[in-house]
Design a protein around this motif. Sequence first.
Motif, PDB file in Angstrom:
ATOM      1  N   LEU A   1      -5.615   5.908   0.354  1.00  0.00           N
ATOM      2  CA  LEU A   1      -6.646   5.600   1.340  1.00  0.00           C
ATOM      3  C   LEU A   1      -7.517   4.423   0.945  1.00  0.00           C
ATOM      4  CD1 LEU A   1      -7.900   9.161   2.367  1.00  0.00           C
ATOM      5  CD2 LEU A   1      -6.314   7.679   3.575  1.00  0.00           C
ATOM      6  N   LEU A   2      -7.626   4.150  -0.343  1.00  0.00           N
ATOM      7  CA  LEU A   2      -8.481   3.067  -0.820  1.00  0.00           C
ATOM      8  C   LEU A   2      -7.643   1.883  -1.298  1.00  0.00           C
ATOM      9  CD1 LEU A   2     -11.120   5.026  -2.964  1.00  0.00           C
ATOM     10  CD2 LEU A   2     -11.355   4.221  -0.596  1.00  0.00           C
ATOM     11  N   ARG A   3      -8.241   0.723  -1.270  1.00  0.00           N
ATOM     12  CA  ARG A   3      -7.587  -0.465  -1.819  1.00  0.00           C
ATOM     13  C   ARG A   3      -8.669  -1.440  -2.277  1.00  0.00           C
ATOM     14  NH1 ARG A   3      -5.615  -4.047   3.472  1.00  0.00           N
ATOM     15  NH2 ARG A   3      -7.693  -4.152   4.429  1.00  0.00           N
ATOM     16  N   GLU A   4      -8.260  -2.426  -3.052  1.00  0.00           N
ATOM     17  CA  GLU A   4      -9.142  -3.507  -3.468  1.00  0.00           C
ATOM     18  C   GLU A   4      -8.626  -4.794  -2.829  1.00  0.00           C
ATOM     19  OE1 GLU A   4      -9.293  -3.528  -7.702  1.00  0.00           O
ATOM     20  OE2 GLU A   4     -10.608  -1.775  -7.835  1.00  0.00           O
ATOM     21  N   PRO A   5      -9.158  -5.154  -1.654  1.00  0.00           N
ATOM     22  CA  PRO A   5      -8.636  -6.328  -0.939  1.00  0.00           C
ATOM     23  C   PRO A   5      -8.886  -7.643  -1.664  1.00  0.00           C
ATOM     24  CG  PRO A   5     -10.649  -5.543   0.098  1.00  0.00           C
ATOM     25  CD  PRO A   5     -10.281  -4.537  -0.952  1.00  0.00           C
TER      26      PRO A   5
ATOM     27  N   SER B   1       4.419  -2.570  -6.844  1.00  0.00           N
ATOM     28  CA  SER B   1       3.153  -1.961  -7.258  1.00  0.00           C
ATOM     29  C   SER B   1       2.242  -1.822  -6.053  1.00  0.00           C
ATOM     30  CB  SER B   1       2.456  -2.831  -8.313  1.00  0.00           C
ATOM     31  OG  SER B   1       1.159  -2.329  -8.615  1.00  0.00           O
ATOM     32  N   ARG B   2       1.353  -0.843  -6.112  1.00  0.00           N
ATOM     33  CA  ARG B   2       0.269  -0.811  -5.129  1.00  0.00           C
ATOM     34  C   ARG B   2      -0.675  -1.975  -5.416  1.00  0.00           C
ATOM     35  NH1 ARG B   2      -1.190   5.572  -3.940  1.00  0.00           N
ATOM     36  NH2 ARG B   2       0.975   6.272  -3.710  1.00  0.00           N
ATOM     37  N   PRO B   3      -1.389  -2.443  -4.403  1.00  0.00           N
ATOM     38  CA  PRO B   3      -2.141  -3.708  -4.554  1.00  0.00           C
ATOM     39  C   PRO B   3      -3.129  -3.739  -5.705  1.00  0.00           C
ATOM     40  CG  PRO B   3      -2.005  -3.084  -2.247  1.00  0.00           C
ATOM     41  CD  PRO B   3      -1.452  -1.926  -3.031  1.00  0.00           C
ATOM     42  N   SER B   4      -3.820  -2.635  -5.951  1.00  0.00           N
ATOM     43  CA  SER B   4      -4.933  -2.680  -6.905  1.00  0.00           C
ATOM     44  C   SER B   4      -4.546  -2.255  -8.316  1.00  0.00           C
ATOM     45  CB  SER B   4      -6.069  -1.782  -6.403  1.00  0.00           C
ATOM     46  OG  SER B   4      -6.467  -2.160  -5.113  1.00  0.00           O
ATOM     47  N   ALA B   5      -3.288  -1.913  -8.537  1.00  0.00           N
ATOM     48  CA  ALA B   5      -2.912  -1.373  -9.841  1.00  0.00           C
ATOM     49  C   ALA B   5      -2.954  -2.433 -10.939  1.00  0.00           C
ATOM     50  CB  ALA B   5      -1.525  -0.749  -9.771  1.00  0.00           C
TER      51      ALA B   5
ATOM     52  N   PHE C   1     -11.457   0.966   2.740  1.00  0.00           N
ATOM     53  CA  PHE C   1     -10.484   1.965   3.166  1.00  0.00           C
ATOM     54  C   PHE C   1      -9.311   1.263   3.826  1.00  0.00           C
ATOM     55  CE2 PHE C   1     -13.858   4.899   2.373  1.00  0.00           C
ATOM     56  CZ  PHE C   1     -13.258   6.149   2.219  1.00  0.00           C
ATOM     57  N   LEU C   2      -8.114   1.701   3.478  1.00  0.00           N
ATOM     58  CA  LEU C   2      -6.918   1.103   4.052  1.00  0.00           C
ATOM     59  C   LEU C   2      -6.888   1.300   5.563  1.00  0.00           C
ATOM     60  CD1 LEU C   2      -4.146  -0.216   3.670  1.00  0.00           C
ATOM     61  CD2 LEU C   2      -3.204   2.063   3.333  1.00  0.00           C
TER      62      LEU C   2
ATOM     63  N   VAL D   1       0.837  -1.196   0.000  1.00  0.00           N
ATOM     64  CA  VAL D   1       0.000   0.000   0.000  1.00  0.00           C
ATOM     65  C   VAL D   1       0.872   1.247   0.000  1.00  0.00           C
ATOM     66  CG1 VAL D   1      -1.863  -1.182   1.181  1.00  0.00           C
ATOM     67  CG2 VAL D   1      -0.128   0.025   2.517  1.00  0.00           C
ATOM     68  N   ALA D   2       0.231   2.399  -0.188  1.00  0.00           N
ATOM     69  CA  ALA D   2       0.964   3.665  -0.198  1.00  0.00           C
ATOM     70  C   ALA D   2       1.743   3.840   1.096  1.00  0.00           C
ATOM     71  CB  ALA D   2      -0.026   4.823  -0.372  1.00  0.00           C
ATOM     72  N   GLY D   3       3.031   4.126   0.939  1.00  0.00           N
ATOM     73  CA  GLY D   3       3.850   4.382   2.115  1.00  0.00           C
ATOM     74  C   GLY D   3       4.310   3.160   2.866  1.00  0.00           C
ATOM     75  N   SER D   4       4.125   1.967   2.287  1.00  0.00           N
ATOM     76  CA  SER D   4       4.478   0.744   3.009  1.00  0.00           C
ATOM     77  C   SER D   4       5.969   0.441   2.970  1.00  0.00           C
ATOM     78  CB  SER D   4       3.701  -0.442   2.437  1.00  0.00           C
ATOM     79  OG  SER D   4       3.984  -0.611   1.057  1.00  0.00           O
ATOM     80  N   GLY D   5       6.746   1.167   2.173  1.00  0.00           N
ATOM     81  CA  GLY D   5       8.191   0.973   2.162  1.00  0.00           C
ATOM     82  C   GLY D   5       8.740   0.315   0.913  1.00  0.00           C
ATOM     83  N   LYS D   6       7.968   0.285  -0.174  1.00  0.00           N
ATOM     84  CA  LYS D   6       8.423  -0.373  -1.408  1.00  0.00           C
ATOM     85  C   LYS D   6       9.653   0.322  -1.986  1.00  0.00           C
ATOM     86  CE  LYS D   6       4.511   0.251  -3.539  1.00  0.00           C
ATOM     87  NZ  LYS D   6       3.805   0.991  -2.459  1.00  0.00           N
ATOM     88  N   THR D   7       9.574   1.644  -2.138  1.00  0.00           N
ATOM     89  CA  THR D   7      10.690   2.383  -2.728  1.00  0.00           C
ATOM     90  C   THR D   7      11.913   2.330  -1.820  1.00  0.00           C
ATOM     91  OG1 THR D   7       9.186   3.844  -3.929  1.00  0.00           O
ATOM     92  CG2 THR D   7      11.429   4.641  -3.572  1.00  0.00           C
TER      93      THR D   7
END
Length: 860
Positions: free
Chosen positions: A568-572, A393-397, A579-580, A275-281
């Motif tokens: 803030l949103l995701r597709e689980p 990638s972010r989960p829902s991309a 909402f995340l 998710v956004a800000g989870s530390g991927k980069t």
Amino acid sequence: MVDPGALGVRIASGVVTPLVKKLFVRDQPGAALVTEPVRISALVSFGREKRNVTPKDVEKIADELVRRALRAAGPGERPVEAAEAVAVRGALAHSLAALGTLTIDDYEAVALGPEEFARRLRADTAATIASFAFSRDAELFYERLLHTASLHILNFFTQRSTYVARLQTRQSQQLARLVQAIDVLVERLPSQSSEDAAFESLYATHITERHGTLTIYGLDTGTGEWPLDTAYLSLEATRERGAPRDAAPGDNHAGTHIPAERVLAQHDQVLLRGVAGSGKTTLVQWLAVTTVDRSYEHGLTHLVGRVPFVLPMRRIARPGAELPVPGDFLKAVGCPVGGEQPRGWVERVLRARRGVLLVDGIDEIAADRRESARRWLRELTRTFPGNLWLVTSRPSAVPEKWLDTAGFSELTLSQMSRDGVATFVRRWHRAAGADEATGTALLQAVRGTTELNRLATNPLMCGMLCALHRDRRGFLPQDRKSLYEAALTMLLERRDRERELEHPDGVRIPYAIQVQLLQKLAWWLIRNSRLEMDRSDALHIIGQAVPSVNLNASGEDVYTSLMLRSGLLREPADGRVDFLHRTFQDYLGSRLAVQDLDFDLLLNNADKDQWDDVILLAIAHARPKEAEQMLRRLVGHGTSRSKLLAAAGLPFAAEVDPSVRVLVQEGVSSLIPPDSLPEASELARAGGDLVLSLLPGPKGLDDQMADRVAWTAAQVGSEAALHFLTRFRKHTSPVVQATLTEAWQHFERDPYARDILAHLPQQHTVDVRGTEDLHALRAIGGWEDIRIQGSYRVEDLTDLIVRERLVHLWLEAPHPVEGLAWLSAFPHLKSVFVPTEVPPAVAGQVPQWITLITQRTRRG
């Protein structure tokens, strides 16, 4: 007056050295043959199986150090007052006791040096030490004493018979690793030209300089850069359930976790979702810098001799241009040394299977380009097999199994653990040059406040909290509304702008419109008592709203932009949206509820705990008269829960008429503090976390009242309740201490043992219901009085109970005990309680120093 900072060095070595030696076990026969590293926690002589002294003796040693230091000051010269000297002794004892929790070995400790070693001891007890509220002189006095003790401790380590042997072994191991690394290099560099080698050295320097810092965007304090080796936090990656049936033995499969930096050790090609800000980069940066590190201390042999290529998709996927071929990788990312690369160098690296290709941010390119990106990845991996690939990638991309045909394994970055949050906060403050006490105060706030605890789940949000807390000189925004507003501004607006990220899907949604659309989704979920919704419902809600918000885009495009960029949103799951962070859902939904004047709907759901935060935040959003009316109606409901909700909501209202304030306070005064333990239990059931902010204590409470308050918090059983109970762990009442000991079963075992039990006297019985409990007790040095609930295995008891610590043992197995000879393993055991009579032959197995009691007896 003598300088307190210099006083500690006046103590002679002949005084300090004997005191330091008391803290550690003596060398055993044959110890010099030990070649494995020895953890410091295994050397301490208190709280372990080879115990020579007790934790009380550690306090005596600290007291002696302080006393000797004061004597060294000379007559009439006292660096601190008598009361502060007692506080210094307590703080020093806590720091020395931290020796029992250090996970580094003696070799590593000596390498740290006395300054850093003292800092480690101080950091592990920072929260406790902060409670002493030292003056500057007392702080200097304490730090100098700790430094002096650390110097002698390290010197003691170097003189142990095992140290030299281990030092030689460590050097041999280092040489072996270097030999192994050279072997790998020889294998991976079969025919490297001098021109290639020279450029790779230049390129390695560039990678270290370019990616060796961690950047945090979107903070009120501005963009900050921290050294990566200091700020990097190891996260975990998980394979989602439904792993391939043909997965090889040892492969990461459903429900298992591995350190994220080791994913390429198990899989050559990985698609990592987060998710956004989870530390991927940040992980991409760490892998790049570690790959070019020539010290080979990291132990990741799969990275030795390889060359990293960091390929952020938002930079290399230029409009109207094809994705780059290998020879153009450096040019595509704007590498300043790219013009000096030898012709065909990248291709030679990839043909030799030496590449580490880090493709970051598939979600950051337009959706219509992701299919071409997939073809590009598939073609490269087939043309140049044997290299390591990490695609993020972010989960829902992209859909599940998006790169399955290219041979990629899919993993997901996990949320930060409780200990991970603590580590991140400490490192962030260290990297920022901030006071450790500031980080400790933030951790206390995070653990004691439900909304902060919910936010602190990934590095981005933790970094936001750290920056806000530091920028406000130790105080976060005083109300939840302001805190969430600051977080939303960062996530929805500032982060992408400061990253200079173009909107890949061609839709730029202003901040106010993003908030308006997101709150429609949030309020729909709340109204329908749902945590997630169908994608079609989300599209319908957004599609209806788009014509009213003046956006020149379709509902589908707006939905996609919100999904990918808001954070803030995701597709689980396929076709599902949520909402995340639940806390943002409640904040946004309550905002729209107030705008639409849905107060009846809010108050009609006041009996449901999932509506607590929504109602509280609605009071914060409401105008004064609206907030007052909500409070009046909550008290008027007449239930314990509604009165508690009104009392908890009072601080949320910006302005309240005094008569309303009195009404709310009178409503809750009949509930808090509770008059009996049954009332305390009922209060906890009715209020949950709500009640914690309303409970008093421990100051100003008599022992009986303190016990009822502690009992109430114990029945709540949340992390915020655990933090609340830390206020009572120094309470002198045996009744309160017994309640805290018994409350262990309501909480997660390890944190409660560490934060509460480790600080209690051990004359109270602790109930154990399994090996998890035994492990937790062993981690804090054991316990004197243990009651084993239910069946047990003798080997678990003899292996996991700290033998030197046990004094009383209760065995409440449902079946008669068939043998008791194993009790001789516990040399200080005095009494054993069993629920039934035992045959004389079995009773005769009990050592003579142990009293066997065969009736069920309750102590304490």
